[in-house]
Motif scaffolding. Structure first.
Motif, PDB file in Angstrom:
ATOM      1  N   ALA A 197      64.351  24.139  44.172  1.00 42.85           N
ATOM      2  CA  ALA A 197      64.868  22.852  43.699  1.00 42.85           C
ATOM      3  C   ALA A 197      63.740  21.842  43.474  1.00 42.85           C
ATOM      4  CB  ALA A 197      65.864  22.303  44.721  1.00 42.85           C
ATOM      5  N   ALA A 198      62.760  21.881  44.363  1.00 45.70           N
ATOM      6  CA  ALA A 198      61.701  20.867  44.313  1.00 45.70           C
ATOM      7  C   ALA A 198      60.702  21.140  43.195  1.00 45.70           C
ATOM      8  CB  ALA A 198      60.972  20.827  45.654  1.00 45.70           C
ATOM      9  N   PHE A 199      60.433  22.393  42.933  1.00 46.22           N
ATOM     10  CA  PHE A 199      59.408  22.747  41.951  1.00 46.22           C
ATOM     11  C   PHE A 199      59.999  23.724  40.935  1.00 46.22           C
ATOM     12  CE2 PHE A 199      57.034  22.345  46.126  1.00 46.22           C
ATOM     13  CZ  PHE A 199      56.792  20.988  45.971  1.00 46.22           C
ATOM     14  N   PRO A 200      60.877  23.235  40.064  1.00 43.50           N
ATOM     15  CA  PRO A 200      61.610  24.133  39.166  1.00 43.50           C
ATOM     16  C   PRO A 200      60.710  24.722  38.087  1.00 43.50           C
ATOM     17  CG  PRO A 200      62.053  21.846  38.612  1.00 43.50           C
ATOM     18  CD  PRO A 200      61.222  21.820  39.850  1.00 43.50           C
ATOM     19  N   THR A 229      58.706  23.377  33.412  1.00 45.57           N
ATOM     20  CA  THR A 229      58.026  22.097  33.185  1.00 45.57           C
ATOM     21  C   THR A 229      56.581  22.417  32.779  1.00 45.57           C
ATOM     22  OG1 THR A 229      57.022  21.744  35.360  1.00 45.57           O
ATOM     23  CG2 THR A 229      59.356  21.182  35.140  1.00 45.57           C
TER      24      THR A 229
END
Lengths: 505, 149
Positions: free
Chosen positions: B16-19, B22
């Motif tokens: 969740a924190a580093f999907p 991106t």
């Protein structure tokens, strides 16, 4: 002679004239003085020897192995405040920034008058500083290794009227790797495992690593040695026991462990051991600059200034492995990932504040130290004033925005008006992103037995044969990085052990 | 595999924190789960217990707040929950959120993938550098030639 875990896994029993607990700033100086003075000296270090090839750049893993409690130690009380201390041969001198500053005159006078420590007024302390500085190659951080990050700090502090200067450090031929907090793999930092212990060993001192002392043995009112356990440096598994028989015990286990060890040994003159505790409150202010600063190169802490506004507050440029220094930076999620490249533009000013805090150290439920600090709200407000000045300093030299990490404040401050509003916040200590790596005063030295359990010669009262030689001795915070003063006090205490006189001027 | 529940909570938080998707390295690129448990295994036992307590608290918080365990929530909801912990006015809850954020960020930022992404280099060879960072010996001199505002 040096022994490591593989040599000791079966336990050991030895005899000596003096046993020193701890090999950091206090213990190593004691070891050299006493071994050079002809005493059969044993040094016991709880952590392992840390050679350059073991100093890897995986900072979290390094901390898990070579810091107390794996780097997760925290001081309780009004907030949970992280507190880092090295657990390796050389103690915290291996993993700090090697800043060596003498005690400011006003603190020295406060200690001398408030705790009846007349010897601090004489030349003895200065002589000790000079000896230590010469041995550790203390010099101002050279311009060639300041790097752009420290130069931003210098310009920023000058912009708010605090020109400061290059920080004096115990480093020889610094290359500006900015790796100080994970050990100096190039061997340039003059930590005590390099600057003191090898010479102590040449004078016959025996150094035992992975040997964690549990108790001082006392018979008939006098110390007769210590006992403890051998601990595997990797698994932390406890192996066999050890005993060192010696009529003199020098406790230099640091301000957290020294009081616990004394209490565990039933040594608590006047009920004062661990009844006091002081710390410097630290914090980092991150500026995001227009130009890249390449913060990961340049001396870890190359430039600093004493605050002209707040007594006992000091600013320094700072870097550490980005995984440690920037733990609290930014948010989480896709936006955070898209900003990672900004790290190349950061400049960090650390502030170190000698707060008027009350604290204590006791034995925790798992046997380690349990430190507590009660920080008054008015001190939290002073801390915020310091942050505001640092934020203004970075904005003045063109920071696009500044991050303070204060709960309740905007995440990014982009103007002087926004930074001024920090002063309007109703802050509690738990709102502040603090650390407290400088800790002291848990077994203070005093001429008055009602104020400190240790006498001005460094002897623990109420028992024969126990001396204290670390930051526990400080009557209060030193207002500057404590390493030089820990070493100087240990130097004075152990010279007195040998020569029976402390220079008093 | 040891600690399956704790591992699942950590992996769910990292996801969740580093999907993925991106411009920055994701939890997978940075091997956030693998590296975190390697770090955990190097901790002294008392500190490792604290980590388990933290992950257990995150799971419990999700259960109380949403009626479902943390790992059952969609990634966006997990991220919201972690952000809510950090923003709490109640200090013990905020401490849990800040601790989780700190550990996630620490693990991410110290990964070789992120170091490469950020452009970290060294000015001196490091005998035990597992990351094989680029060496730029004259970097400090070059940086010094640029004016600071």
């Amino acid at each position: 002679m040096r022994y490591g875990f593989p040599d000791l896994r079966q336990g050991f029993e030895v005899e000596a004239d003096v046993v020193i607990i701890g090999s950091g700033a206090g213990g190593a100086v004691a070891a050299l003085n006493l071994a050079e003075g002809g005493m059969r000296t044993v040094v016991l270090e709880a952590g392992p020897e840390l050679r350059p090839e073991m100093m890897d750049k995986d900072a979290p893993r390094f901390m898990a192995r070579y810091y107390w409690e794996g780097g997760l130690r925290a001081i309780g009380g009004s907030a949970q405040i992280p507190s880092l201390q090295g657990r390796c041969l050389g103690g915290s001198t291996v993993v700090n920034s090697a800043i060596m500053l003498r005690l400011p005159d006003w603190v020295r006078e406060e200690w001398a008058s408030g705790h009846h420590l007349e010897f601090l007024r004489g030349p003895g302390l200065e002589e000790s500083y000079a000896r230590i500085e010469a041995r550790c190659h203390v010099t101002p951080t050279p311009e060639a290794v300041q790097g752009r990050r420290n130069r931003v700090t210098r310009a920023a502090l000058a912009a708010v009227g605090m020109p400061g200067g290059p920080l004096p450090r115990a480093v020889k031929d610094c290359q500006g790797c900015a790796d100080c907090l994970t050990g100096c793999a190039g061997g340039h930092k003059q930590s005590t495992d390099r600057s003191y212990l090898p010479d102590a060993e040449r004078h016959g001192a025996q150094v035992y690593c992975s040997a964690e002392v549990e108790r001082i043995l006392v018979e008939g009112g006098r110390a007769v040695g210590v006992t403890g356990r051998v601990v595997d440096p990797l698994t932390k598994e406890v192996h066999r026991r050890f005993t060192v028989r010696a009529k003199r015990v020098v406790v230099a286990a640091g301000a957290a462990h020294t009081p616990v060890l004394l209490l565990e040994s039933g040594l608590n003159p006047g009920g004062l051991v661990g009844a006091t505790f002081h710390a410097h409150l630290g914090g980092g202010i991150i500026g995001m600059m227009e130009e890249p600063t390449d913060p990961f190169v340049g001396a870890t802490q190359g430039w600093g200034a004493i605050s002209s506004e707040i007594k006992g507050l000091k600013y320094e440029g700072l870097w550490a492995a980005q995984g440690l220094l920037l733990m609290r930076w930014g948010g989480l999620g896709a936006k955070f990932l898209e900003r990672l490249h900004e790290i190349r533009h950061t400049a960090v000013i650390a502030q170190v504040y000698r707060a008027k805090v009350k604290g204590s150290v006791q034995r925790g439920i798992f046997g380690g130290p349990k430190m507590r600090l009660q920080i008054p709200r008015d001190e939290a407000r002073v801390f915020v004033r310091g942050i505001r000045t640092a934020a203004d300093a970075l904005l003045k030299v063109g920071a696009r925005f500044v991050m303070t990490g204060i709960h309740g404040a905007p995440e990014e401050l982009r103007s002087f008006e926004e930074s001024a509003r920090l002063l309007e916040l109703d802050v509690a200590p738990s709102h502040l992103p603090m650390t407290a790596n400088h800790i002291f005063g848990s077994v203070p030295m005093s001429g008055d037995p009602r104020l400190g359990p240790v006498d001005p010669d460094g002897r623990l009262r109420g028992v024969e044969g126990v001396w204290v030689a670390d930051a526990s001795l400080f009557p209060s915070g030193s207002a500057v990085n404590p390493q030089a003063t820990i070493m100087a006090l240990s130097d004075l205490v152990t010279r007195k052990m040998l020569h029976r006189t402390i220079p008093t001027g | 595999m040891k600690y399956p529940r704790a591992r699942a909570v950590w992996a769910a938080a990292a996801e969740a924190a580093f999907p993925e998707g991106t411009s920055g390295p994701s939890h997978r690129d940075a091997q956030v789960s693998e590296r975190f448990w390697e770090w955990h295994d190097a901790l002294p036992p008392g500190s490792a217990r604290l980590i388990h307590l933290l992950l257990w608290t995150i799971d419990l918080f999700a259960l109380v707040r949403t009626g479902r365990p943390f790992t059952w929530l969609p990634p966006e909801r997990r991220l919201q929950l972690l952000s809510a912990l950090r923003a709490s006015r109640f200090y013990p809850i905020r401490l849990v959120g800040e601790s989780m954020k700190g550990l996630l960020t620490m693990t991410l930022l110290s990964s070789p993938a992120v170091m490469r992404h950020v452009g970290v280099y060294s000015v001196d060879a490091h005998p035990a550098d597992p990351y094989q960072l680029p060496i730029k010996r004259d970097a400090l001199r070059v940086l010094d030639e640029r004016e600071v505002a």
